[in-house]
Design a protein around this motif. Structure first.
Motif, PDB file in Angstrom:
ATOM      1  N   ILE A 137      24.865  23.587  47.615  1.00  0.00           N
ATOM      2  CA  ILE A 137      26.310  23.588  47.363  1.00  0.00           C
ATOM      3  C   ILE A 137      26.649  22.666  46.189  1.00  0.00           C
ATOM      4  CG2 ILE A 137      28.554  22.918  48.325  1.00  0.00           C
ATOM      5  CD1 ILE A 137      27.510  23.898  51.046  1.00  0.00           C
ATOM      6  N   LEU A 138      25.972  21.524  46.111  1.00  0.00           N
ATOM      7  CA  LEU A 138      26.152  20.641  44.956  1.00  0.00           C
ATOM      8  C   LEU A 138      25.781  21.380  43.674  1.00  0.00           C
ATOM      9  CD1 LEU A 138      26.631  17.852  43.635  1.00  0.00           C
ATOM     10  CD2 LEU A 138      24.220  17.333  44.118  1.00  0.00           C
ATOM     11  N   GLY A 139      24.701  22.154  43.735  1.00  0.00           N
ATOM     12  CA  GLY A 139      24.255  22.901  42.566  1.00  0.00           C
ATOM     13  C   GLY A 139      25.284  23.908  42.089  1.00  0.00           C
ATOM     14  N   ILE A 140      25.874  24.669  43.009  1.00  0.00           N
ATOM     15  CA  ILE A 140      26.840  25.676  42.565  1.00  0.00           C
ATOM     16  C   ILE A 140      28.160  25.022  42.132  1.00  0.00           C
ATOM     17  CG2 ILE A 140      25.826  27.570  43.873  1.00  0.00           C
ATOM     18  CD1 ILE A 140      27.968  27.274  45.965  1.00  0.00           C
ATOM     19  N   THR A 161      34.773  36.779  39.861  1.00  0.00           N
ATOM     20  CA  THR A 161      33.371  36.419  40.095  1.00  0.00           C
ATOM     21  C   THR A 161      32.938  36.845  41.493  1.00  0.00           C
ATOM     22  OG1 THR A 161      33.510  34.527  38.586  1.00  0.00           O
ATOM     23  CG2 THR A 161      31.730  34.499  40.223  1.00  0.00           C
ATOM     24  N   PHE A 162      33.795  36.603  42.477  1.00  0.00           N
ATOM     25  CA  PHE A 162      33.503  37.001  43.854  1.00  0.00           C
ATOM     26  C   PHE A 162      33.347  38.516  43.962  1.00  0.00           C
ATOM     27  CE2 PHE A 162      35.430  38.541  47.883  1.00  0.00           C
ATOM     28  CZ  PHE A 162      34.408  38.164  48.734  1.00  0.00           C
ATOM     29  N   ILE A 163      34.259  39.267  43.348  1.00  0.00           N
ATOM     30  CA  ILE A 163      34.196  40.734  43.400  1.00  0.00           C
ATOM     31  C   ILE A 163      32.924  41.242  42.729  1.00  0.00           C
ATOM     32  CG2 ILE A 163      35.288  42.862  42.588  1.00  0.00           C
ATOM     33  CD1 ILE A 163      37.995  41.365  42.895  1.00  0.00           C
ATOM     34  N   MET A 164      32.577  40.667  41.563  1.00  0.00           N
ATOM     35  CA  MET A 164      31.365  41.096  40.881  1.00  0.00           C
ATOM     36  C   MET A 164      30.127  40.807  41.725  1.00  0.00           C
ATOM     37  SD  MET A 164      29.798  40.157  37.121  1.00  0.00           S
ATOM     38  CE  MET A 164      28.826  38.760  37.708  1.00  0.00           C
ATOM     39  N   ASN A 165      30.113  39.669  42.410  1.00  0.00           N
ATOM     40  CA  ASN A 165      28.981  39.336  43.267  1.00  0.00           C
ATOM     41  C   ASN A 165      28.839  40.321  44.421  1.00  0.00           C
ATOM     42  OD1 ASN A 165      28.216  37.156  41.721  1.00  0.00           O
ATOM     43  ND2 ASN A 165      29.202  35.637  43.013  1.00  0.00           N
ATOM     44  N   LEU A 166      29.967  40.770  44.975  1.00  0.00           N
ATOM     45  CA  LEU A 166      29.912  41.781  46.032  1.00  0.00           C
ATOM     46  C   LEU A 166      29.348  43.096  45.494  1.00  0.00           C
ATOM     47  CD1 LEU A 166      33.227  41.344  48.060  1.00  0.00           C
ATOM     48  CD2 LEU A 166      30.944  40.482  48.594  1.00  0.00           C
ATOM     49  N   VAL A 213      32.014  33.447  48.054  1.00  0.00           N
ATOM     50  CA  VAL A 213      33.369  32.926  48.290  1.00  0.00           C
ATOM     51  C   VAL A 213      33.460  31.484  47.794  1.00  0.00           C
ATOM     52  CG1 VAL A 213      35.063  32.285  50.047  1.00  0.00           C
ATOM     53  CG2 VAL A 213      33.829  34.449  50.243  1.00  0.00           C
ATOM     54  N   ILE A 214      32.469  30.671  48.173  1.00  0.00           N
ATOM     55  CA  ILE A 214      32.451  29.260  47.760  1.00  0.00           C
ATOM     56  C   ILE A 214      32.332  29.145  46.248  1.00  0.00           C
ATOM     57  CG2 ILE A 214      31.154  27.103  47.906  1.00  0.00           C
ATOM     58  CD1 ILE A 214      30.292  27.968  50.726  1.00  0.00           C
ATOM     59  N   VAL A 244      34.684  27.837  40.942  1.00  0.00           N
ATOM     60  CA  VAL A 244      34.986  28.173  39.551  1.00  0.00           C
ATOM     61  C   VAL A 244      36.471  27.966  39.266  1.00  0.00           C
ATOM     62  CG1 VAL A 244      35.121  30.057  37.867  1.00  0.00           C
ATOM     63  CG2 VAL A 244      33.050  29.765  39.225  1.00  0.00           C
ATOM     64  N   ASP A 245      37.327  28.451  40.156  1.00  0.00           N
ATOM     65  CA  ASP A 245      38.766  28.278  39.969  1.00  0.00           C
ATOM     66  C   ASP A 245      39.160  26.802  40.061  1.00  0.00           C
ATOM     67  OD1 ASP A 245      39.270  30.947  39.532  1.00  0.00           O
ATOM     68  OD2 ASP A 245      39.815  31.379  41.612  1.00  0.00           O
TER      69      ASP A 245
END
Length: 219
Positions: free
Chosen positions: A14-17, A56-61, A87-88, A93-94
């Motif tokens: 989580i720290l990484g992302i 980004t979330f939509i593209m990942n899905l 989601v995280i 990003v936002d």
């Protein structure tokens, strides 16, 4: 792997992302081009009333759906963790873009410095993600699925994958917005430099893994 070590690795991931998200945000604020993985979500955020994180979330899905098509029944159950992780990641990003909302260098030198900080943070975040070794983000998981399915070199697939995203971003942007947005010289710099910088972080992060993750010493 003990529960304590697994928990430590997820926290490290989580720290990484989070660090990756700030890297992406710095690159966006530089106005010199986004990273390949964020180029398409940025274009969609300019086309529709949604944030870069939401896109980004939509593209990942969509990438996860592509993995399901490619892998079929061989789709690992652990890959479903991409949904909460996406989601995280999108929220981070936002959040990073909000924190850096006042950042907007006007000189080319200032923009390039902002880009360089973004590349550094993005590479560090990617390195931490790999070191944690618990979950793959959708982009990396898609590259792995393609490479395994057709027995290709992961590095070559990664290059082709990133290039495809950039080309899609350019075509979509030009067709729907009438201009190219989010893809500039900084995109090429990120594509060529980030892999090298990731390797520079390998030794210190490998040491961190030995000291703090495998042996689960107190964080």
């Amino acid at each position: 792997m003990s529960k304590k070590e697994l928990c430590s690795r997820y926290l490290f991931f989580i720290l990484g992302i989070l660090i990756m998200s700030f890297g992406i945000a710095f690159m966006i604020r530089s106005h010199l081009g986004n990273s390949p993985i964020s180029s398409l979500p940025y274009v969609f955020s300019e086309m529709f009333p949604c944030t870069v994180g939401m896109c980004t979330f939509i593209m990942n899905l969509l990438l996860m759906a592509l993995q399901l098509i490619i892998m079929g029944r061989r789709f690992p159950k652990s890959y479903w963790l991409q949904i909460p992780v996406s989601v995280i990641f999108g929220a981070f990003v936002d959040f990073a873009l909000l924190v850096l909302s006042a950042v907007g260098p006007t000189s080319y030198g200032g923009r390039f410095l902002c880009l360089a900080v973004g590349c550094l943070l993005l590479s560090l975040g990617v390195s931490i993600q790999f070191t944690a070794n618990v979950v793959l983000l959708s982009g990396e998981a898609t590259v792995r699925a393609i490479a395994d399915r057709w027995h290709k070199d992961v590095g070559n697939v990664k290059v082709a994958f990133d290039l495809s995203l950039v080309i899609l971003a350019v075509i979509t942007s030009w067709f729907f917005l009438g201009e190219i947005v989010g893809v500039r010289e900084g995109t090429a710099i990120a594509a060529f430099c980030c892999g090298f910088i990731v390797r520079l972080f390998y030794k210190p992060l490998h040491y961190a893994e030995e000291q703090f993750l495998r042996h689960t010493v107190r964080f």
